[in-house]
Design an enzyme around this catalytic site. Sequence first.
Site, mmCIF file in Angstrom:
data_model
loop_
_atom_site.group_PDB
_atom_site.id
_atom_site.type_symbol
_atom_site.label_atom_id
_atom_site.label_comp_id
_atom_site.label_asym_id
_atom_site.label_seq_id
_atom_site.Cartn_x
_atom_site.Cartn_y
_atom_site.Cartn_z
ATOM 1 N N GLU A 443 42.950 39.532 34.728
ATOM 2 C CA GLU A 443 43.994 40.103 35.595
ATOM 3 C C GLU A 443 43.971 41.630 35.593
ATOM 4 O O GLU A 443 44.984 42.283 35.775
ATOM 5 C CB GLU A 443 45.388 39.600 35.194
ATOM 6 N N GLY A 444 42.780 42.180 35.435
ATOM 7 C CA GLY A 444 42.602 43.630 35.426
ATOM 8 C C GLY A 444 42.468 44.139 34.015
ATOM 9 O O GLY A 444 43.386 44.034 33.206
#
Length: 608
Positions: A443-444
Amino acid sequence: MSYTTPLRDIRFAMQELAGLDEILKLPGFEEVEPDVVDAILEENARFVQEVVAPLNTVGDRQPPVWRDGEVSSAPGFAKAFAEYAAGGWQGLLHPTQWGGQGLPQLVAAPAAENMQSASLAFALCPMLTDGVIEALLSVGSPEQRQTYVPNLIGGRWTGTMNLTEPQAGSDLAMVQTKAVPQDDGSYRLSGQKIFITYGEHDQAENIIHLVLARLPDAPAGVKGISLFIVPKFLVNADGSLGPRNDVWCASLEHKLGIHGSPTAVLLYGAGKGEVGEGAIGYLVGEANRGLEYMFIMMNAARYAVGQQGIGLSERAYQLAQAYARERIQGRAVEGSAGPVSISHHPDVQRMLLTMRGLTEAARAISYVAAAAQDKANHHPDAEVRTRNRAFYEYLVPIVKGFSTESAVEVASLGVQVHGGMGFIEETGAAQHYRDARILPIYEGTTAIQANDLVGRKTLRDGGAAAHASIAAMRDTLKALQSASGQVPMEYREGFCLLRDNFDQAIQAYEGAVAFVLEQAGDHVRAVFSGSVPYLMLAGVSHGGWQMARAALACQRHIQAGSQDPFHVQKLGTALFYGAHILPRTLSLSAAVRAGLVADASAALAGVA
């Protein structure tokens, strides 16, 4: 070791730091009484401890099995998910009109955190489903909401997000999955997606994939990405399930950790379904705005991954603390009649307090962020909504980045507390370490969160959100200064050290913000070379802020005659954070300012 939800600390953080009473007075939450919140927390604790927590080791040792495109979940997971759905847990946060319970984010957050503590692998499925629900409620058509959202909230169906491809990881401009329009208004998708968590499983009747793809005439880059709903089974007009779509699970990834969650490679348009070649999908919103829409889901997921870090840290700490109290080894450094438990040794105490301090600080930041989101969405005053929205958005990359990096540190310390036994899988400490390692990546990555904090959250508003936080920190510092002379002698030194180190942390934080604002124009690479230290500096400072507020609250309770040992213990943790963790801000600030050297060093060392 069994897991126990930290209800006392959760309630303290919700009430004393996040302002639960104020949140429950917001429009839309008037019927949510404090006793209802307590009942939810108690039932959540029972459910995660009795039903979910036992699955943590099971999923690690008996992971899902792929066979001819279908996946059988780890033993016990499907049954537990059925109980999760029946209990209404998926709908805590979502609107009542769609079958949810419409509770504040501040109430849903600890319930989600406890689920992550109990089993990270199990909790990933509902976490991603929440993101799909948020995206469809925000940008889906009325028909799409009606078709999908009630079933997702009810737990009959689950959801995924499909971004990554073999050549397109963080750079989504390189997405190549194609979507070809059909005469009936649908689209046929073809392409490959990787790292799709719960992309295939047997825990629900249907799986709703949100997929990024390109139309034939789409412009290049991120401006040409659209978002599509692609169900595993098509949905008939009457709501029943139709034929199997052309979405094929080609394999499951073999991972370092979170073994209990199936991470799928999905092929769209492989001719494996019952609808002919090409997966049937439906456009969400407008064409070529898919990345914008997906960020709705990603923002929710980033906050949730931060909570994963907190949840995993809590469980790693509980395991290490229990072991340290039971393990008899060596004599006390001041002398003792015989061997003592290792929890008496100063460095083991340092490790345990570091684990606890980082965990409780990250928890407090996340709950304060949740309260800000509730105010941003529900407060009647537009100015208050705007101010809290900016604060929440500023905190999201900190919640994600700081909490997950801390989880790796906490889990590593957990192994260290166990000594050689920590390196043995049977103790469970190694699983926490393995599971934690993905959190700063998906998610980054931490760098992506840090770049977001620098670019979108600091430079874009000229540091307004950062300076607002710093101003609020100074208010807390004034309160610390006023209270320093009133605390009992036995912890006055620690209280004064918390005060002084918090003062230094604020100065370091403020200086780093000034550096970013001053240097971004002429030395942008230097600024981004120090972006991760900048994020961690913000995280340690915000954690120190909340621990300082916690210390003040505990001091008030103790002065008022509280006999609750929790207040003394919480105060001890806050004072330790001030003495041992807040000083990190000085070195982190120096690393932010050394961005020019870091950039030059990379060139000299030839790492590019």
